[in-house]
Write an enzyme that holds these catalytic residues in place. Structure first.
Site, PDB file in Angstrom:
ATOM      1  N   LYS A 566      -7.336   5.213 -17.675  1.00 46.11           N
ATOM      2  CA  LYS A 566      -6.195   4.466 -17.132  1.00 46.11           C
ATOM      3  C   LYS A 566      -5.649   3.450 -18.157  1.00 46.11           C
ATOM      4  O   LYS A 566      -4.568   2.920 -18.003  1.00 46.11           O
ATOM      5  CB  LYS A 566      -6.578   3.788 -15.818  1.00 46.11           C
ATOM      6  CG  LYS A 566      -6.805   4.782 -14.658  1.00 46.11           C
ATOM      7  CD  LYS A 566      -7.188   4.052 -13.381  1.00 46.11           C
ATOM      8  CE  LYS A 566      -7.505   4.976 -12.209  1.00 46.11           C
ATOM      9  NZ  LYS A 566      -6.292   5.424 -11.490  1.00 46.11           N
ATOM     10  N   LYS A 672       4.059   3.293  -5.059  1.00 49.79           N
ATOM     11  CA  LYS A 672       4.190   2.069  -4.260  1.00 49.79           C
ATOM     12  C   LYS A 672       5.030   1.029  -4.995  1.00 49.79           C
ATOM     13  O   LYS A 672       5.877   0.355  -4.396  1.00 49.79           O
ATOM     14  CB  LYS A 672       2.802   1.471  -3.967  1.00 49.79           C
ATOM     15  CG  LYS A 672       1.850   2.382  -3.207  1.00 49.79           C
ATOM     16  CD  LYS A 672       0.433   1.789  -3.231  1.00 49.79           C
ATOM     17  CE  LYS A 672      -0.612   2.805  -2.821  1.00 49.79           C
ATOM     18  NZ  LYS A 672      -1.991   2.364  -3.181  1.00 49.79           N
TER      19      LYS A 672
HETATM   20  C1  LIG Z   1      -2.850   2.883  -4.103  1.00 50.03           C
HETATM   21  C2  LIG Z   1      -4.190   2.334  -4.318  1.00 50.03           C
HETATM   22  C3  LIG Z   1      -5.010   2.882  -5.305  1.00 50.03           C
HETATM   23  C4  LIG Z   1      -4.559   3.997  -6.237  1.00 50.03           C
HETATM   24  O1  LIG Z   1      -3.915   3.415  -7.329  1.00 50.03           O
HETATM   25  P1  LIG Z   1      -3.628   4.239  -8.685  1.00 50.03           P
HETATM   26  O2  LIG Z   1      -2.780   3.298  -9.466  1.00 50.03           O
HETATM   27  O3  LIG Z   1      -2.874   5.455  -8.278  1.00 50.03           O
HETATM   28  O4  LIG Z   1      -4.922   4.515  -9.309  1.00 50.03           O
HETATM   29  C5  LIG Z   1      -6.266   2.341  -5.488  1.00 50.03           C
HETATM   30  N1  LIG Z   1      -6.700   1.319  -4.735  1.00 50.03           N
HETATM   31  C6  LIG Z   1      -5.938   0.762  -3.784  1.00 50.03           C
HETATM   32  C7  LIG Z   1      -6.473  -0.387  -2.999  1.00 50.03           C
HETATM   33  C8  LIG Z   1      -4.654   1.246  -3.539  1.00 50.03           C
HETATM   34  O5  LIG Z   1      -3.921   0.684  -2.577  1.00 50.03           O
END
Ligand SMILES: *Cc1c(COP(=O)(O)O)cnc(C)c1O
Length: 824
Positions: A566, A672
């Protein structure tokens, strides 16, 4: 035998949805259910009373939904997942059922603040990250679009660890979400199933001469159901999340106590309960312990017994199983279900192999979530043989059938046979759960277009050749209820004022915003919403970290599990480079930035934990350096979870989605942020590729190597050192980190971490650095032109509707489950 169902049995009058009714009921719940006089009630008592009053309204819809399914004989969808990261439930339920205003009013009349209560509710953190959150978004979407569905998982006594910082290091503390009880769940002692482990298999010759097998486990325990209602948008439907808790068969083990074996009795009870005690805190690496396999079988077996029981209760015959039941396997964690369903059908219900195998493949679909070789689940044959001897036999039989087909129909050679075999013969023999899930399912899906394509080319290339119709793509999505309407009420209100409320019911209608993206008035309003959300986040940062950040600065955010792929490391190295540039050129007009990080590292993942420490070390130096004049701040917010995400995301200007191309299967965080009007700086990885298609390359900042280029570079063992030598900015930043500028107490702390970039640079941090830094300067330039920035931000929101999990679920329903969906 159960009694037949009487479809029109009497039910109570549904509860009224008015503030008056809620007010008197909250007092009633407080008094008679919580047992507190309002004059002495504490905040947690009010929270519980409020949840109980809201819950009654949810139950009215829940009963209605379930009656409807029994009455109409609809196909049911079962989503099996070892993780459900559902977060808080009260605001979700209130908002979806339309109770926000009346509850707020009722509480106000009682001199209680709804916001205070909301923040008291613990997060149900029964997941690690994206995979568990996806399962939660899917459940909500299935309720919202009217699909009769159940989520099945484990009721962990302790969810994902609580993260605290000690001098910048991650410390893992036990999480205790059930400490105040859980008013959302209903224990169903009548829905309990025996789960076996170990023992042996007894071949039995039937009177007709046929052979049947009976598994005689040596160990038994009980799976007890706990049900939580999952409310859909406008209360369209309420589905059930059924989580299993492990208990000893005889909870008080009376015989053993009476015979004086107190210790033995306690040990047995502790052993049973251990199965559902903790969630494994692993992300992108499998947890290789026997306890994990026990968890996987435990919840798979309980769920399948429940599914078969319900089907027989309604239809009386298993021949129609695949017409009435669809089971989705969320990754390989429930893959043992393939063998368990075969066992139930053949050994317990007397079906022949061929029919059982056809039904099994008709029922199951499998979702793959990762291609990282180190993350593909497999279990030693010896372990499976000991723990699940009958399942091992069934796995061998499935393997024989598939390999025969591959040789005879497809003419596979030995290499191809080895690649599709359920048994990995390299070293200790292991069962490959991905192969098991694949051959036992009629559909195998990836979670973004790129990931699905790579899946066909890599892990499952030979299985894809054998079964070319099975692999399909279902790009992930997020529920716009939680990730826009609930977490960002200001933006929701603004959008409603501009384009009307239709988008609330059909989120793709957000595209109507595109026409307003260049309107200066709307831009100002959009910016004012962002500003208010940033002020709220700045306040939280001040309270939690005692760091002052200015809401005028760009909020540049990377929140997600900490993992080398990441590339939080790339981000923080760039911050170090920016820091030296600001010091070297105080005369330049630097764009003020606040870099916000959050995320947990798996406890055994050293480099990830070291990256957290590095972020904190860099933050301390930069935030404390007066020469920076507040132009750059770095903040690491501890204990990332759903609730923290709900506060941070609406306040983000820039979303960091910078994984090494080819390594992030989809990502959902990316969606999001863009939905809430952040610009994305990102690589062509996972769903970023499709986001780019939706919003257009004018509205996203893309940089770096493509998946193909990454694969090529890894193939040619090219030396990263020359890349670093050719980039003075990168070289300086790395040298300052490696020489201890940020860790004077331990100058060598980061020597090996940086050494890895010179040595192999597996995650392409060095190779992508210059492109990333240039992209960041491009972001600065856009920020300096506010009209351009806000037009881009608005267009991001406008074009994120496609990434709703409603769309994803409709595609699963149509292509995989074959169930009808309500059109909005
Ligand atoms: C959306 C979400 C994730 C996933 O995030 P990525 O950026 O796609 O890895 C992980 N943890 C929480 C609490 C989330 O709301």
């Amino acid at each position: 035998m159960q009694k037949p169902i009487v479809y029109d049995a009497p039910r109570p009058e549904p509860r009224a949805l008015t503030a008056e009714a809620l007010q008197s009921e909250i007092i009633e719940k407080l008094t008679y259910s919580v047992g507190k006089d309002p004059i002495v009630a504490r905040p947690h008592d009010w929270l519980k009373a409020t949840i109980l009053a809201v819950r009654d309204r949810v139950i009215d819809q829940w009963m209605e939904s379930s009656r409807q399914t029994w009455r109409t004989s609809h196909k049911r969808v079962y989503y099996l997942s070892l993780e459900f990261l559902i977060g808080r439930l009260m605001r979700d339920a209130m908002s979806n059922i339309g109770l926000m205003e009346p509850v707020q009013q009722a509480l106000k009349n009682l001199k209680v603040d709804l916001g205070d209560l909301i923040s008291l509710e613990p997060d149900a953190a029964l997941g690690n990250g994206g995979l568990g959150r996806l399962a939660a978004c899917f459940l909500e979407s299935m309720s919202s679009i009217g699909i009769p569905a159940y989520g099945y998982g484990i009721r962990y006594a302790h969810g994902l660890f609580r993260q605290e910082m000690s001098e910048g290091w991650q410390v893992e503390l036990p999480e205790d979400w059930l400490a105040h009880g859980n008013p959302w769940e209903f224990e169903r002692r009548e829905s309990a199933y025996e789960i076996g482990f170990g023992g042996h298999v007894e071949p039995i010759t039937e009177p007709d001469g046929s052979l049947r097998h009976e598994w005689r486990p040596s160990e038994h325990l009980l799976a007890v159901a706990f049900d939580t209602p999952i409310v859909g948008w406008r209360g369209a439907r309420v589905n059930t999340l059924r989580l299993w808790s492990a208990q000893p068969i005889d909870p008080i083990l009376l015989d053993r106590f009476n015979s004086g074996d107190h210790i033995g009795a306690l040990e047995e009870s502790a052993k049973a309960e251990a199965i559902t005690r903790v969630l494994y805190p692993a992300d992108s690496t499998p947890a290789g312990q026997a306890l994990r396999l026990r968890q996987e079988f435990f919840f798979s077996s309980a769920s399948l017994q429940d599914i078969v029981r319900r089907h027989l209760q309604q239809y009386g015959d298993l021949g129609s199983l695949a017409d009435k039941v669809a089971i989705q396997l969320n990754d390989t964690h429930p893959a043992i279900s393939v063998a368990e369903l075969m066992r139930i059908l053949m050994d317990q219900h007397g079906l022949k192999w061929a029919q059982a195998w056809t039904l099994t493949r008709g029922v199951f679909g499998y979702t793959n979530h990762t291609l990282l070789p180190e993350a593909l689940e497999s279990w030693p044959v010896a372990l499976l043989e000991r723990l699940l001897p009958r399942h091992m036999q069934i796995i061998y039989s499935i393997n024989a059938e598939v390999l025969t087909e591959a040789r005879e129909r497809a003419g596979f050679n030995d290499r191809q046979i080895a690649s599709i075999s359920l048994i990995d013969e390299h070293g200790t023999r292991r069962v490959r759960m991905g192969q098991l899930a694949f051959v036992g399912s009629h559909s195998i899906n990836g979670v973004s277009a790129l990931h699905t394509e790579l899946m066909k080319q890599t892990v499952f290339s030979d299985l894809h050749r054998l079964y070319p119709e099975r692999i399909n793509n279902k790009t992930n999505g997020v529920t716009p209820r939680r990730w826009l309407m609930q977490c960002n009420p200001r933006l929701t209100k603004l959008i409603t004022e501009r384009i009307g409320p239709d988008f609330l019911d059909d989120i793709e209608k957000l595209t109507a915003l595109d026409a307003h993206a260049d309107d200066p008035i709307f831009q100002q309003q959009f910016a004012a919403v962002k500003r208010a959300n940033k002020e709220a986040l700045a306040l939280l940062i001040k309270q939690r970290m005692n760091v002052v950040v200015s809401p005028d600065a760009m909020f540049d955010v990377q929140i997600k599990r900490i993992h080398e792929y990441k590339r939080q490391l790339l981000n923080i190295i760039e911050a170090v480079a920016l820091y030296s540039a600001i010091r070297a050129h105080p005369e330049k007009a630097w764009v003020p930035r606040v870099k916000v990080f959050a995320g947990k590292a798996a406890p055994g993942y050293w480099n990830a934990k070291l990256i957290i420490k590095l972020i904190n070390d860099v933050a301390r130096v930069i935030n404390g350096d007066p020469a920076v004049r507040g132009l750059l701040k770095v903040v690491f917010l501890p204990n990332y979870n759903v609730s923290l995400a709900e506060t941070i995301i609406p306040a983000a200007d820039l979303s960091e989605q910078i994984s090494t191309a080819g390594m992030e299967a989809s990502g959902t965080g990316n969606m999001k942020f863009a939905l809430n009007g952040a610009l994305t700086i990102g690589t062509l990885d996972g769903a970023n590729v499709e986001m780019l298609e939706q919003v257009g390359d004018k509205n996203m900042v893309i940089f770096g190597l493509t998946a193909q280029q990454v694969a090529d570079k890894r193939g040619r063992s090219e030396v990263p050192r020359s890349v670093i030598d050719n980039s003075p900015t990168l070289k300086d930043a790395l040298e300052s980190i490696a020489s201890g500028v940020f860790s004077p107490d331990d100058p060598n702390r980061y020597r090996d971490l940086v050494g890895g970039l010179y040595d192999h640079d597996w995650f392409m941090v060095a190779r992508d650095f210059d492109a990333y830094a240039a992209a960041q300067r491009k972001v600065d330039a856009i920020w300096s032109d506010p009209r351009r920035w806000w037009a881009m931000a608005i267009r991001n929101t406008a074009h994120m509707g496609w990434f709703s999990s409603d769309r994803t679920i409709r595609q699963y329903a149509e292509d995989i489950w074959n169930v009808p969906v309500a059109r909005t």
